[in-house]
Design a protein around this motif. Structure first.
Motif, PDB file in Angstrom:
ATOM      1  N   SER A   1     -50.149 -81.656  17.160  1.00 39.93           N
ATOM      2  CA  SER A   1     -49.626 -81.645  15.801  1.00 39.93           C
ATOM      3  C   SER A   1     -48.734 -80.433  15.606  1.00 39.93           C
ATOM      4  O   SER A   1     -49.020 -79.335  16.073  1.00 39.93           O
ATOM      5  CB  SER A   1     -50.779 -81.613  14.795  1.00 39.93           C
ATOM      6  OG  SER A   1     -51.596 -80.475  15.013  1.00 39.93           O
ATOM      7  N   LEU A   2     -47.628 -80.628  14.915  1.00 44.38           N
ATOM      8  CA  LEU A   2     -46.685 -79.552  14.658  1.00 44.38           C
ATOM      9  C   LEU A   2     -47.213 -78.671  13.535  1.00 44.38           C
ATOM     10  O   LEU A   2     -47.920 -79.141  12.636  1.00 44.38           O
ATOM     11  CB  LEU A   2     -45.321 -80.132  14.282  1.00 44.38           C
ATOM     12  CG  LEU A   2     -44.610 -80.949  15.365  1.00 44.38           C
ATOM     13  CD1 LEU A   2     -43.302 -81.498  14.833  1.00 44.38           C
ATOM     14  CD2 LEU A   2     -44.370 -80.107  16.607  1.00 44.38           C
ATOM     15  N   PRO A   3     -46.871 -77.395  13.569  1.00 42.85           N
ATOM     16  CA  PRO A   3     -47.280 -76.503  12.472  1.00 42.85           C
ATOM     17  C   PRO A   3     -46.685 -76.979  11.158  1.00 42.85           C
ATOM     18  O   PRO A   3     -45.605 -77.566  11.112  1.00 42.85           O
ATOM     19  CB  PRO A   3     -46.721 -75.144  12.898  1.00 42.85           C
ATOM     20  CG  PRO A   3     -46.488 -75.247  14.366  1.00 42.85           C
ATOM     21  CD  PRO A   3     -46.146 -76.674  14.631  1.00 42.85           C
ATOM     22  N   SER A   4     -47.372 -76.722  10.086  1.00 43.32           N
ATOM     23  CA  SER A   4     -46.909 -77.114   8.759  1.00 43.32           C
ATOM     24  C   SER A   4     -46.511 -75.882   7.963  1.00 43.32           C
ATOM     25  O   SER A   4     -46.870 -74.752   8.306  1.00 43.32           O
ATOM     26  CB  SER A   4     -48.001 -77.897   8.020  1.00 43.32           C
ATOM     27  OG  SER A   4     -49.184 -77.130   7.938  1.00 43.32           O
ATOM     28  N   VAL A   5     -45.771 -76.110   6.904  1.00 41.59           N
ATOM     29  CA  VAL A   5     -45.302 -75.018   6.055  1.00 41.59           C
ATOM     30  C   VAL A   5     -46.504 -74.248   5.502  1.00 41.59           C
ATOM     31  O   VAL A   5     -47.470 -74.844   5.017  1.00 41.59           O
ATOM     32  CB  VAL A   5     -44.439 -75.573   4.906  1.00 41.59           C
ATOM     33  CG1 VAL A   5     -44.066 -74.462   3.931  1.00 41.59           C
ATOM     34  CG2 VAL A   5     -43.179 -76.218   5.466  1.00 41.59           C
ATOM     35  N   GLY A   6     -46.445 -72.951   5.606  1.00 36.67           N
ATOM     36  CA  GLY A   6     -47.552 -72.113   5.151  1.00 36.67           C
ATOM     37  C   GLY A   6     -48.421 -71.593   6.268  1.00 36.67           C
ATOM     38  O   GLY A   6     -49.200 -70.666   6.057  1.00 36.67           O
ATOM     39  N   ASP A   7     -48.285 -72.187   7.473  1.00 33.98           N
ATOM     40  CA  ASP A   7     -49.058 -71.691   8.611  1.00 33.98           C
ATOM     41  C   ASP A   7     -48.532 -70.324   9.060  1.00 33.98           C
ATOM     42  O   ASP A   7     -47.366 -69.985   8.847  1.00 33.98           O
ATOM     43  CB  ASP A   7     -48.979 -72.665   9.784  1.00 33.98           C
ATOM     44  CG  ASP A   7     -49.782 -73.929   9.543  1.00 33.98           C
ATOM     45  OD1 ASP A   7     -50.581 -73.938   8.581  1.00 33.98           O
ATOM     46  OD2 ASP A   7     -49.601 -74.906  10.296  1.00 33.98           O
ATOM     47  N   TYR A   8     -49.407 -69.580   9.712  1.00 27.03           N
ATOM     48  CA  TYR A   8     -49.034 -68.254  10.202  1.00 27.03           C
ATOM     49  C   TYR A   8     -48.892 -68.288  11.719  1.00 27.03           C
ATOM     50  O   TYR A   8     -49.561 -69.070  12.405  1.00 27.03           O
ATOM     51  CB  TYR A   8     -50.078 -67.214   9.806  1.00 27.03           C
ATOM     52  CG  TYR A   8     -50.038 -66.837   8.341  1.00 27.03           C
ATOM     53  CD1 TYR A   8     -49.282 -65.755   7.902  1.00 27.03           C
ATOM     54  CD2 TYR A   8     -50.760 -67.563   7.401  1.00 27.03           C
ATOM     55  CE1 TYR A   8     -49.245 -65.407   6.556  1.00 27.03           C
ATOM     56  CE2 TYR A   8     -50.716 -67.224   6.052  1.00 27.03           C
ATOM     57  CZ  TYR A   8     -49.960 -66.146   5.642  1.00 27.03           C
ATOM     58  OH  TYR A   8     -49.915 -65.808   4.309  1.00 27.03           O
ATOM     59  N   ALA A   9     -48.013 -67.419  12.207  1.00 30.01           N
ATOM     60  CA  ALA A   9     -47.814 -67.277  13.648  1.00 30.01           C
ATOM     61  C   ALA A   9     -47.915 -65.812  14.011  1.00 30.01           C
ATOM     62  O   ALA A   9     -47.345 -64.947  13.337  1.00 30.01           O
ATOM     63  CB  ALA A   9     -46.460 -67.839  14.062  1.00 30.01           C
ATOM     64  N   CYS A  10     -48.637 -65.533  15.091  1.00 27.59           N
ATOM     65  CA  CYS A  10     -48.839 -64.154  15.526  1.00 27.59           C
ATOM     66  C   CYS A  10     -47.745 -63.747  16.512  1.00 27.59           C
ATOM     67  O   CYS A  10     -47.288 -64.560  17.317  1.00 27.59           O
ATOM     68  CB  CYS A  10     -50.212 -64.008  16.177  1.00 27.59           C
ATOM     69  SG  CYS A  10     -50.681 -62.290  16.518  1.00 27.59           S
ATOM     70  N   ILE A  11     -47.361 -62.491  16.443  1.00 28.95           N
ATOM     71  CA  ILE A  11     -46.370 -61.929  17.363  1.00 28.95           C
ATOM     72  C   ILE A  11     -47.126 -61.243  18.497  1.00 28.95           C
ATOM     73  O   ILE A  11     -47.828 -60.256  18.270  1.00 28.95           O
ATOM     74  CB  ILE A  11     -45.450 -60.925  16.641  1.00 28.95           C
ATOM     75  CG1 ILE A  11     -44.867 -61.556  15.374  1.00 28.95           C
ATOM     76  CG2 ILE A  11     -44.362 -60.439  17.568  1.00 28.95           C
ATOM     77  CD1 ILE A  11     -44.071 -62.818  15.620  1.00 28.95           C
ATOM     78  N   LEU A  12     -46.979 -61.761  19.713  1.00 27.79           N
ATOM     79  CA  LEU A  12     -47.757 -61.260  20.837  1.00 27.79           C
ATOM     80  C   LEU A  12     -46.915 -60.527  21.883  1.00 27.79           C
ATOM     81  O   LEU A  12     -47.431 -60.153  22.923  1.00 27.79           O
ATOM     82  CB  LEU A  12     -48.504 -62.417  21.516  1.00 27.79           C
ATOM     83  CG  LEU A  12     -49.504 -63.167  20.628  1.00 27.79           C
ATOM     84  CD1 LEU A  12     -50.162 -64.293  21.409  1.00 27.79           C
ATOM     85  CD2 LEU A  12     -50.549 -62.218  20.071  1.00 27.79           C
ATOM     86  N   ALA A  13     -45.641 -60.325  21.597  1.00 28.29           N
ATOM     87  CA  ALA A  13     -44.764 -59.621  22.543  1.00 28.29           C
ATOM     88  C   ALA A  13     -43.999 -58.524  21.807  1.00 28.29           C
ATOM     89  O   ALA A  13     -43.936 -58.500  20.574  1.00 28.29           O
ATOM     90  CB  ALA A  13     -43.805 -60.601  23.212  1.00 28.29           C
ATOM     91  N   ASP A  14     -43.421 -57.616  22.580  1.00 25.38           N
ATOM     92  CA  ASP A  14     -42.699 -56.479  22.000  1.00 25.38           C
ATOM     93  C   ASP A  14     -41.243 -56.787  21.673  1.00 25.38           C
ATOM     94  O   ASP A  14     -40.575 -55.966  21.050  1.00 25.38           O
ATOM     95  CB  ASP A  14     -42.741 -55.281  22.962  1.00 25.38           C
ATOM     96  CG  ASP A  14     -44.158 -54.757  23.161  1.00 25.38           C
ATOM     97  OD1 ASP A  14     -44.892 -54.622  22.169  1.00 25.38           O
ATOM     98  OD2 ASP A  14     -44.524 -54.472  24.319  1.00 25.38           O
ATOM     99  N   ASP A  15     -40.742 -57.922  22.094  1.00 30.59           N
ATOM    100  CA  ASP A  15     -39.312 -58.198  21.956  1.00 30.59           C
ATOM    101  C   ASP A  15     -39.033 -59.466  21.160  1.00 30.59           C
ATOM    102  O   ASP A  15     -38.112 -60.231  21.476  1.00 30.59           O
ATOM    103  CB  ASP A  15     -38.663 -58.296  23.337  1.00 30.59           C
ATOM    104  CG  ASP A  15     -39.355 -59.327  24.223  1.00 30.59           C
ATOM    105  OD1 ASP A  15     -40.406 -59.858  23.816  1.00 30.59           O
ATOM    106  OD2 ASP A  15     -38.842 -59.586  25.325  1.00 30.59           O
TER     107      ASP A  15
END
Length: 249
Positions: free
Chosen positions: A42-56
């Motif tokens: 399932s594709l993410p929906s509006v309002g979902d959060y995504a974590c940043i796991l890299a420095d760039d």
């Protein structure tokens, strides 16, 4: 009489062959492989959060690699506004305290979407910057020689070997040289989430029982063997009926 004994020997050999075939089938047949039904992710929906796991991971002003504004702080989050296969429209920061909400873009492949709402999704970090007026007359106390301004940190921006900070100073966004010794506390919510998914370690003294059991077909064959053995044994050991007529030798 000889004819009956010959038939008994033939039947005995046939039974032994049948038992041998059944036993080999029970041991050779592999257990059936059970596969889970494959479902489309399932594709993410509006309002979902995504974590940043890299420095760039860049925050872009537009869905264009040449429009990078700053590097998003690692271990923090962006909020999805619009999903795309290459770029996602995302939100960073809120209109609270001295910070202002920004809406831009991030590369989809560089985002790790989560199924929870983080408690502290955005990094809120304020630091002071001192500016010295070199041309001011130091002997005249009526002139300011130094001024201190507060900046809200958004992320880094590298130019060659130099690193700058993208900040909000008052009502304006801009870049300033990154202060020496600058650091912030990482967000541990994603690491805590992964830890909650891993099963607890069991006591080494308690070895788990083997999970590979017999397949239903193997069990059915063994049941048939158990049922046939007494019947076949009775047929073999049962004495032949005495013929009603005299048998001539």
């Amino acid at each position: 009489m000889r004819y009956l004994l010959s038939r008994a020997r033939t039947l005995y050999k046939y039974i032994l062959r049948l038992l041998l075939v059944l036993c080999l089938s029970a041991t050779i047949l592999p257990p059936p492989v059970l596969t889970k039904a494959e479902t489309a992710p399932s594709l993410p929906s509006v309002g979902d959060y995504a974590c940043i796991l890299a420095d760039d991971v860049f925050f872009y002003a537009a869905p264009d690699e040449r429009r990078g504004v700053f590097l998003l702080p690692k271990s923090y989050y962006v909020r999805l506004m619009e999903y795309g296969t290459t770029f996602c429209k995302v939100e960073y920061q809120r209109n609270e305290s001295a910070a202002q909400r920004l809406v831009g873009y991030a590369k989809t492949e560089e985002l790790t979407f989560v199924n929870y709402v983080p408690v502290r999704p955005y990094l809120y970090y304020v630091f002071d910057v001192k500016y010295t007026i070199e041309d001011a007359e130091t002997g005249n106390s009526s002139f300011l020689t130094e001024i201190t301004l507060s900046c809200v940190y958004y992320g880094d921006y590298r130019v060659g070997s130099e690193t700058y900070c993208y900040v909000l100073r008052g009502e304006e966004f801009g870049y300033i040289p990154k202060p020496s010794g600058f650091s912030y506390d990482p967000n541990t919510e994603y690491a805590d989430y992964l830890s909650s998914l891993s099963p607890p370690s069991s006591d080494s003294s308690e070895e788990p029982l083997p999970t590979d059991g017999a397949s239903p077909m193997q069990i059915a064959i063994l049941i048939v063997i158990c049922l046939l053995v007494p019947v076949l044994a009775a047929l073999i050991l049962k004495p032949p009926k005495k013929p009603t007529f005299d048998v001539e030798d």
